[in-house]
Write an enzyme that holds these catalytic residues in place. Structure first.
Site, short mmCIF file in Angstrom:
data_model
loop_
_atom_site.label_atom_id
_atom_site.label_comp_id
_atom_site.label_asym_id
_atom_site.label_seq_id
_atom_site.Cartn_x
_atom_site.Cartn_y
_atom_site.Cartn_z
N GLY A 159 -18.87 -10.70 10.07
CA GLY A 159 -19.40 -10.42 8.74
C GLY A 159 -20.37 -9.26 8.66
N ASN A 210 -10.61 -4.32 -0.56
CA ASN A 210 -10.67 -4.48 0.90
C ASN A 210 -11.18 -3.19 1.51
OD1 ASN A 210 -10.05 -5.74 3.49
ND2 ASN A 210 -8.36 -4.29 3.63
N HIS A 212 -10.83 -0.88 5.14
CA HIS A 212 -9.97 -0.72 6.32
C HIS A 212 -10.51 0.44 7.16
CE1 HIS A 212 -6.28 -1.00 8.66
NE2 HIS A 212 -6.20 0.32 8.61
N LEU A 218 -2.69 -11.95 2.26
CA LEU A 218 -2.61 -12.64 0.98
C LEU A 218 -1.27 -12.34 0.31
CD1 LEU A 218 -6.24 -11.82 -0.19
CD2 LEU A 218 -5.38 -14.07 0.51
N ASN A 255 -19.71 -6.16 7.42
CA ASN A 255 -19.58 -5.57 6.09
C ASN A 255 -20.08 -6.53 5.01
OD1 ASN A 255 -18.48 -2.81 5.96
ND2 ASN A 255 -16.82 -3.67 7.18
N ASP A 307 -2.65 -3.18 3.35
CA ASP A 307 -3.35 -1.89 3.49
C ASP A 307 -2.68 -0.77 2.70
OD1 ASP A 307 -5.12 -3.13 5.24
OD2 ASP A 307 -3.95 -2.58 7.01
N MET A 310 -8.96 -12.12 8.00
CA MET A 310 -7.75 -11.93 8.80
C MET A 310 -6.60 -12.82 8.34
SD MET A 310 -8.82 -9.50 10.57
CE MET A 310 -7.46 -9.28 11.70
N ARG A 311 -6.34 -12.79 7.04
CA ARG A 311 -5.18 -13.47 6.48
C ARG A 311 -4.49 -12.53 5.52
NH1 ARG A 311 -3.25 -17.21 9.24
NH2 ARG A 311 -2.16 -18.02 7.40
#
Length: 217
Positions: free
Chosen positions: A14, A109, A111, A95, A16, A147, A92-93
């Protein structure tokens, strides 16, 4: 007007998430971090959220037979907490397109590459192997494809001689911690918005180059 209520979804340490929490402590910041959800019960970020006095929930994906069931539980928690926006921070899922559609324009998100280059996992190692000279990070809206959502902002980081994946990742992470709060601010203030398949900005932001490094607003 009350600040926007933001949920952060995490799976790990965590960092970020902490950057967003720190930014939201500024009285002038337009959002509050109202909820942190982890799909992993032992995620280190849960302790950080607790220390900050933020509501935490564990929704373990392993407790559900399907992704849709897991996401239904996520949605219940988000709606109960009256969440306006969602930030993925090391979540880390993958969606589903249905979840992304439900939160279209309100789900973002970060990246650790300059998308659309180097999507997916093991990004820093792949950049070193490819010999690129410029790396960085990207904040983007989440879409059905991993992404691949419309880009809100990016920050560039040079790849230096002698870099390995760990050194490069550490320098990129410094920029991530600046970029993510800046992009969330733009979104909440309506200065960046999803328009069709692209992101549009108000004139004051567009004149600054849409947050290409350094992300100074």
């Amino acid at each position: 007007m009350a600040n926007a209520r933001v949920a952060i979804l995490i799976s790990g340490r965590g960092t970020n998430m902490q950057a967003l929490i720190d930014a939201a402590r500024d009285p002038d910041y337009p959002a509050e971090i109202a909820l942190v959800i982890s799909n992993r019960p032992k995620a280190a970020g849960l302790d950080k959220a607790g220390e900050a006095g933020i509501q935490r929930e564990i929704i373990n994906h392993q407790d559900f037979e399907t992704r849709e069931d897991f996401e239904a539980a996520l949605n219940d928690a988000l709606k109960t907490a009256k969440i306006d926006y969602i930030c993925l921070a090391g979540f880390m899922r993958v969606l589903t397109g249905g979840f992304a559609s439900d939160w279209r324009g309100r789900l973002i998100n970060i990246h650790p590459s300059l998308l659309p280059s180097f999507e997916g996992l093991h990004v820093h190692e792949r950049m070193i192997e490819a010999g690129v000279k410029l790396a960085g990070c990207t904040v983007h809206f989440v879409s059905a494809e991993v992404d691949s959502g419309p880009i809100i902002g990016q920050a560039a980081v040079p790849v230096l001689p002698g870099d390995n994946a760990e050194k490069l990742a550490a320098r990129i992470l410094e920029q991530e911690h600046r970029l993510y709060p800046a992009c969330l601010r733009l979104l909440v203030e309506g200065k960046a918005r999803l328009t069709g398949a692209t992101v549009s900005y108000d004139d004051s932001v567009a004149a600054k180059g849409a947050l290409i490094n350094p992300p100074v607003l």
